[in-house]
Every structure is written in structure tokens, then in C-alpha cells.
Design a protein around this motif. Structure first.
Motif, short mmCIF file in Angstrom:
data_model
loop_
_atom_site.label_atom_id
_atom_site.label_comp_id
_atom_site.label_asym_id
_atom_site.label_seq_id
_atom_site.Cartn_x
_atom_site.Cartn_y
_atom_site.Cartn_z
N SER A 9 10.92 -56.74 59.70
CA SER A 9 9.80 -57.10 60.07
C SER A 9 9.49 -57.53 61.12
O SER A 9 8.84 -58.42 61.78
CB SER A 9 8.99 -57.86 59.36
N THR B 14 12.50 -55.70 66.00
CA THR B 14 12.05 -54.43 65.52
C THR B 14 10.90 -54.17 67.12
O THR B 14 9.76 -53.17 66.65
CB THR B 14 10.49 -55.04 64.77
N LYS C 159 4.84 -50.64 62.61
CA LYS C 159 4.79 -51.90 61.49
C LYS C 159 5.02 -52.08 60.51
O LYS C 159 4.48 -51.15 59.94
CB LYS C 159 4.05 -52.84 62.28
N SER C 160 5.51 -53.08 60.59
CA SER C 160 5.85 -53.42 58.72
C SER C 160 4.16 -53.10 58.32
O SER C 160 3.61 -54.18 58.80
CB SER C 160 6.22 -54.54 58.94
N GLN C 161 4.40 -52.98 56.80
CA GLN C 161 2.87 -52.98 55.72
C GLN C 161 3.25 -53.41 55.15
O GLN C 161 1.70 -53.90 54.74
CB GLN C 161 3.06 -50.96 56.12
N GLY D 6 7.53 -54.44 49.69
CA GLY D 6 8.74 -53.37 49.64
C GLY D 6 9.05 -53.22 48.45
O GLY D 6 9.70 -52.30 47.78
#
Length: 88
Positions: A2, A40, A49-51, A57
Motif C-alpha cells: 500500500s 508502490t 493501487k491497493s484496493q 486482504g
């Protein structure tokens, strides 16, 4: 990743909490790395992008592994199945 820092202890405690377990830390041992941060920037330049949050997660990963245990045992493992590696 992230791009934000998360301690290894935090990851371990998140997993333990999701599984309904508690970790008893041995405070007499060295703590090791406190935080590892993934850069990142390159991924974000490609629109990636981090979701999910760390907790979401990990939950999704545990759910997948729980539902797909039969796939895990039948997967090729290059570390243990050397006879299946191509010969050169």
C-alpha cells in the motif's frame, strides 16, 4: 503493498485476531525488522493501487485458502519437486 508502513508484529497480530488466536510474544528475543515499506510508485504509475486494507486482504486470503485447500496440495512446488523441473 500500500506504500504505508506495517510492522511484522501488526501483520502477525492481524492474522491471529482473524483466526481467533492470541500470540504470546517472547520479549527476551530480538525484535528484528520493525517495518518494511513497499515502494508502490511504479505500480501507481500504471494505475495499480491497493484496493483492500491489510485486515480485509488477509481475511480474503484466508477465505480463499480455506475454500481451496484441495488445490494447494496439488500445486507444483519448484522447491520440493525437483524431478519435475525441466532438464537442460
Amino acid at each position: 503493498g500500500s506504500g504505508g508502513g506495517v510492522s511484522i508484529k501488526n501483520v502477525a497480530e492481524t492474522i491471529a485476531n482473524i483466526c481467533g488466536k492470541q500470540i504470546k510474544w517472547d520479549i527476551s528475543k530480538p525484535t528484528g525488522d520493525k517495518i518494511r515499506i513497499m515502494d508502490t510508485t511504479r505500480a501507481e504509475n500504471f494505475g495499480i493501487k491497493s484496493q483492500f486494507s491489510l485486515e480485509d486482504g488477509i481475511k480474503k486470503t484466508i477465505e480463499w485458502y480455506t475454500k481451496n485447500q484441495n488445490l494447494i496440495s496439488s500445486r507444483y512446488n519448484s522447491f520440493t519437486e525437483k524431478d519435475l523441473l525441466p532438464s537442460c
